[in-house]
Design a protein around this motif. Structure first.
Motif, PDB file in Angstrom:
ATOM      1  N   GLU A 111      38.383  40.738  27.778  1.00 34.56           N
ATOM      2  CA  GLU A 111      37.648  39.609  28.296  1.00 34.56           C
ATOM      3  C   GLU A 111      36.964  38.831  27.179  1.00 34.56           C
ATOM      4  O   GLU A 111      36.618  37.671  27.347  1.00 34.56           O
ATOM      5  CB  GLU A 111      36.603  40.083  29.303  1.00 34.56           C
TER       6      GLU A 111
ATOM      7  N   LYS B 218      41.270  44.952  32.321  1.00 34.60           N
ATOM      8  CA  LYS B 218      41.356  44.159  33.544  1.00 34.60           C
ATOM      9  C   LYS B 218      40.247  43.108  33.565  1.00 34.60           C
ATOM     10  O   LYS B 218      39.202  43.284  32.934  1.00 34.60           O
ATOM     11  CB  LYS B 218      41.253  45.058  34.775  1.00 34.60           C
ATOM     12  N   VAL B 219      40.485  42.054  34.283  1.00 34.64           N
ATOM     13  CA  VAL B 219      39.493  41.017  34.527  1.00 34.64           C
ATOM     14  C   VAL B 219      39.355  40.875  36.036  1.00 34.64           C
ATOM     15  O   VAL B 219      40.354  40.689  36.738  1.00 34.64           O
ATOM     16  CB  VAL B 219      39.908  39.669  33.900  1.00 34.64           C
ATOM     17  N   ASN B 220      38.140  41.011  36.524  1.00 29.59           N
ATOM     18  CA  ASN B 220      37.902  40.985  37.976  1.00 29.59           C
ATOM     19  C   ASN B 220      38.752  42.025  38.700  1.00 29.59           C
ATOM     20  O   ASN B 220      39.233  41.791  39.819  1.00 29.59           O
ATOM     21  CB  ASN B 220      38.186  39.591  38.546  1.00 29.59           C
TER      22      ASN B 220
ATOM     23  N   LYS C  87      41.715  43.032  37.997  1.00 29.78           N
ATOM     24  CA  LYS C  87      43.148  42.752  37.954  1.00 29.78           C
ATOM     25  C   LYS C  87      43.672  42.864  36.520  1.00 29.78           C
ATOM     26  O   LYS C  87      42.956  42.577  35.563  1.00 29.78           O
ATOM     27  CB  LYS C  87      43.443  41.354  38.497  1.00 29.78           C
TER      28      LYS C  87
ATOM     29  N   GLU D 174      42.760  33.095  33.782  1.00 31.28           N
ATOM     30  CA  GLU D 174      41.636  33.847  33.229  1.00 31.28           C
ATOM     31  C   GLU D 174      42.047  35.248  32.798  1.00 31.28           C
ATOM     32  O   GLU D 174      41.305  35.924  32.075  1.00 31.28           O
ATOM     33  CB  GLU D 174      40.496  33.916  34.245  1.00 31.28           C
ATOM     34  N   ARG D 175      43.218  35.702  33.204  1.00 33.74           N
ATOM     35  CA  ARG D 175      43.706  37.037  32.836  1.00 33.74           C
ATOM     36  C   ARG D 175      44.760  36.996  31.733  1.00 33.74           C
ATOM     37  O   ARG D 175      45.348  38.016  31.388  1.00 33.74           O
ATOM     38  CB  ARG D 175      44.280  37.723  34.077  1.00 33.74           C
TER      39      ARG D 175
END
Length: 597
Positions: free
Chosen positions: A90, A235-237, A239, A269-270
């Motif tokens: 991130e 992962k981000v959020n 996911k 965003e990922r």
């Protein structure tokens, strides 16, 4: 000092920056604990006359609860810190010394955040200046330099004016020749040739010589101690993330490729991009991180919006030694993302390519699946990112080019509905498009030492992946498209072959042959990190070569397309998937299953 001033200033709208908020929280926590202590002391003092056991018990209870509260708060802060630690994808991976040390020729950061390039005033110009070589002209020698530069052998009145033009032309100019009429011309060649007898008294030439620096490679990703490599994946959020490596050699289409990655992603965003920019600092090559309007004026431009998710490694093209040089360094920009993808710097993405890629990989049922091919041409995708047809290129044809196996382009096939979105097994791997779990980079990173080779790069990677337990598939349907050749109206992109005079490929070719069990004389191949970039131990190389009829000694290879396009290879092998989904089990598969030897 500059970094402290920049990050401590309140952001627009009066809201404090993250470092300020963190400091405030710590201050409030400290004050709360002090207040608790004072209250406890006063309470104890006021109740001395009371039953000492009762008051002491109350105070102990208060202190205990205060300690527990502080401990819980500390646990939450540690958990949050772990979730957002610098190793997490991130956050952009940036050299901590960027703002604290002067950028110089001896200190060019190996990893640069896209945010610094686009938002930090003057940062890019300092990097560009540091990468410029020191150029000078040798003393005049009899003879001439061959070939006119783009100024068509224009005669300059003075030597100094011709030298200045030569430096302006960059790599195109090899030096200056004084012609018979007393004028000076910029020339392409860098080897002085003997003049004809009539001109021998007048022609003299000055070769240009430039000293280039070599940027240190990015530091490799190191998994945390005790972590199973198969479990790597940020992962981000909640996911999974995707790392995309892009090695660009003087490619003006690099910017468009990065923009396509974010514009066409369903969840940008990922997506995290690692770019190795190999530009010529003396030729005015286009920057990969370039916007039409400064980000400070229009932060809604795609590169501006996702600048913190882009890592850049800059190196002079003059010190780049072929495709594997850039791709090896691109692998080193990986920082633990869940998936890893590799594309060329002149690619266009399918709409929602990220979700499509993950869905196909999941449908394979194979955590060690590597989806790969030579991508379809950009003509096969519409302007809004939709595929014009539902076929996929498949890799099965090959031939020996000299001493090394080369993979050929193949026809596209439509995958039958019965495979329910799964990619299709094939024997080979292509560098233009590759999608896998991120642990592929950890286990099978690009070889450091295959200078100036084109043929040999892919068979080397294919064998190393296969022996490490990975299985190669073509995509169920294309998610990335490739600009083969120059687009209409565009200038031809320079190729790495222009550096062939600087480095020989012989030792690299011998290194590949050694990988395939062909002994080489001592000193005839690069010996650095042979084990690190060697074969795996999960499957024997002999099984791979036998299954697909590859014979390096006799330089022969079997026809593999019939077993691939009929889906025989896929059906036969995927039935032997390991129960844990970590690759196909070839232990009981006879080597002559498809090709009799």
């Amino acid at each position: 000092m500059r970094l402290r001033r920049r990050i401590s200033r309140p952001v627009k709208g009066g809201r404090a920056s993250k470092p300020q908020l963190k400091s405030k929280k710590l201050l409030i926590l400290g004050m709360a604990l002090i207040m608790f202590g004072l209250i406890a002391a006063v309470y104890k003092y006021d109740h001395k006359a009371a039953s000492s056991q009762s008051s002491d018990a109350k105070i102990e209870d208060m202190v205990s609860r205060a300690a527990k509260w502080a401990q819980d708060l500390r646990r939450k802060r540690i958990a949050k810190k772990k979730t957002h630690s610098p190793s997490n994808a991130e956050l952009p991976v940036v050299s901590p010394s960027l703002h604290q040390k002067v950028i110089s020729k001896d200190n060019v950061p190996p990893v640069i955040s896209g945010y610094d390039i686009l938002y930090e005033p003057g940062f890019l110009s300092r990097i560009q200046e540091a990468l410029k070589p020191e150029c000078s002209f040798e003393d005049a020698k009899p003879g001439f330099l061959g070939g006119c530069t783009s100024d068509q052998c224009k005669g300059y009145p003075t030597l100094d004016s011709a030298k200045a033009k030569c430096l302006e032309l960059g790599r195109e100019c090899g030096g200056v020749t004084e012609s018979g009429d007393g004028t000076f011309q910029t020339r392409k060649g860098n080897n002085i040739q003997r003049s004809s007898q009539s001109n021998s008294q007048h022609e003299r030439s000055h070769k240009v010589k430039c000293e280039f620096i070599q940027t240190s490679p990015p530091p490799e990703f190191q998994p945390e101690a005790g972590v199973d490599i198969d479990d790597i994946g940020t992962k981000v959020n909640g996911k999974p993330t995707i790392f995309v490596s892009v090695a660009s050699y003087r490619d003006s289409r690099c910017t468009g490729t990065i923009e396509s990655l974010f514009n066409r992603a369903e969840f940008p965003e990922r997506v995290f991009v690692g770019v190795v920019q190999q530009n010529s600092p003396i030729s005015g090559d286009k920057e990969c991180m370039e916007t039409s309007i400064p980000c400070a004026q229009n932060p809604n431009q795609v590169l501006c919006k996702y600048a913190k998710q882009i890592r850049v490694h800059m190196v002079q093209s003059e010190e780049s030694y072929g495709p594997t040089f850039g791709r090896h360094r691109a692998d080193r920009l990986y920082r633990g993302e869940y998936y890893a993808m590799q594309i060329d710097a002149h690619s266009v993405m399918l709409k929602h390519w990220d979700s499509e890629g993950i869905a196909q990989h999941t449908a394979s049922g194979n955590q060690y699946a590597v989806m790969t091919n030579y991508p379809s041409h950009v003509d096969a995708i519409s302007a809004d990112g939709k595929a014009k047809w539902s076929t996929t290129p498949i890799m099965c044809n090959s031939h020996f080019e000299g001493e090394v196996l080369r993979f050929d382009s193949n026809l596209e096939v439509k995958v039958p509905n019965r495979y329910q979105g799964s990619p299709i097994l094939q024997p080979f791997w292509g560098a233009g498009a590759s999608f896998s779990r991120g642990h592929r980079i950890v286990r099978v990173p690009y070889d450091c030492c295959l200078d100036m080779i084109f043929t040999g790069e892919e068979i080397s990677m294919a064998a190393r992946m296969w022996t490490n337990g990975y299985d190669m598939y073509t995509f169920h349907h294309s998610i990335v498209y490739h600009q083969y050749g120059s687009a209409p109206g565009q200038k031809r992109t320079p190729l790495f072959w222009e550096n062939s005079s600087r480095r020989d490929s012989r030792k690299a070719i011998n290194r590949v042959k050694l990988l395939f069990g062909i002994p080489q004389p001592e000193g005839s191949y690069h010996t650095k990190d042979l084990k690190k970039y060697g074969l795996g131990n999960r499957r024997p190389l002999s099984k791979y070569l036998a299954l697909f009829g590859i014979d390096f000694r006799r330089r022969k290879v079997a026809k593999n397309c019939p077993i691939v396009t009929s889906f025989k290879l896929h059906d036969h092998m995927t039935a032997r998937m390991r129960p844990d989904g970590k690759g196909i089990n070839y232990d009981q598969i006879p080597g002559d299953l498809f090709h009799k030897h």
